[in-house]
Design an enzyme around this catalytic site. Sequence first.
Site, short mmCIF file in Angstrom:
data_model
loop_
_atom_site.label_atom_id
_atom_site.label_comp_id
_atom_site.label_asym_id
_atom_site.label_seq_id
_atom_site.Cartn_x
_atom_site.Cartn_y
_atom_site.Cartn_z
N ARG A 12 0.82 -1.22 0.00
CA ARG A 12 0.00 0.00 0.00
C ARG A 12 0.85 1.26 0.00
O ARG A 12 0.38 2.33 -0.38
CB ARG A 12 -0.95 0.01 1.21
CG ARG A 12 -1.92 -1.17 1.25
CD ARG A 12 -2.76 -1.29 -0.03
NE ARG A 12 -3.82 -2.28 0.11
CZ ARG A 12 -3.73 -3.56 -0.19
NH1 ARG A 12 -2.57 -4.04 -0.66
NH2 ARG A 12 -4.73 -4.39 -0.02
N LEU A 108 21.55 8.81 27.76
CA LEU A 108 22.74 9.15 27.00
C LEU A 108 22.98 10.66 27.02
O LEU A 108 22.05 11.44 26.81
CB LEU A 108 22.60 8.68 25.55
CG LEU A 108 22.53 7.18 25.32
CD1 LEU A 108 22.42 6.88 23.84
CD2 LEU A 108 23.74 6.47 25.92
N CYS A 188 4.83 16.01 31.97
CA CYS A 188 3.45 15.53 32.10
C CYS A 188 3.15 15.13 33.54
O CYS A 188 2.02 15.26 34.01
CB CYS A 188 3.22 14.35 31.16
SG CYS A 188 3.35 14.77 29.41
#
Length: 250
Positions: A12, A108, A188
Site C-alpha cells: 500500500r 545518553l 506531564c
Amino acid sequence: MMDDQALLRYSRQIMLPEVEIGGQQRLLDAHAVIIGAGGLGSPAGMYLAAMGVGRLTLVDADEVELSNLQRQIAHGQADLGRNKAESARTSFSALNPGCEITVINDHLLGEALKEVVATADVVLDCTDRFSSRYAINAASRATGVPLVSGAAIRFSGQVVVFDPRDPECPCYACLYPPDDSDDEAMTCAENGVMAPLVGLIGTFQAVETFKLLSGAGQVHRGLATFDALRGQWRQFRLPRDPECPVCRGR
C-alpha cells in the site's frame, strides 16, 4: 532486495507514486534513533516499525509505571516494572519481526549520545525534559543528522523538523534559547496530558520521518502547534537566531 512477502507487506506504500519501490527500499535501508519510549515514542516507533524502517534504536532508562498506561500505548499491564525501551521493542517487533531493534536502557549524554546519533539517518526526540532536548539538539548539530522534535503537555502539542544539512534551518536552541528552566516543571507528571494528544504528535513525527527517509513529499518547515481544546493547528515560520549558541556560525 524485497522478497514477495515484503512486497505484499508494504504494497500500500509501494503503490504510492511518491514512494514506489525505491522509496520503500530507502525505508528498509534506514536507521532511526528514537530517544524516549513513552507517550510520543510509542506511536512514533510503532509506525516506524510498521512502515518498514529497517533499523530502530530505542533509548530510554525509565521503567513502566501504572500512570504511564493512560497514554504510552507500547506498554501494557504486564510490562509494569520493565524498562520502557525493552517493553517497546516487544511491541514493535510484534508489529514487524523484520525490523532490527536495538535497546539502550540508559540516559545518553555528551559523547555517548553523539556516537549513537551519528550512526542514524534521523533522530526522533520523544523526551519530555528541556535538558534532554538540548542535548539531543546538540548531538544532531554536531553529527549533521536530521532531528524530528515533538512535545506534548496538557492539551497542547508541537512538532518541528530541524535539518542541519540545510544551512538556513534553525535548531532547537533557536526556538527555545537555553536558560535555567526547571526540567520537572514542564513534564506531564507535573502538569498532566490528554492521552490521545501524544498519539497525534507522535504520529506526526512518524509522518515527517517517513518523508525524510523515503524522499516522498516535502518535509515540514517551521513550527506546527496543535491546540486540542479547540482542535486547531497553527503554523509559524522559524528563522535562525544569529546569536544562537549552538548553531551560530554553521
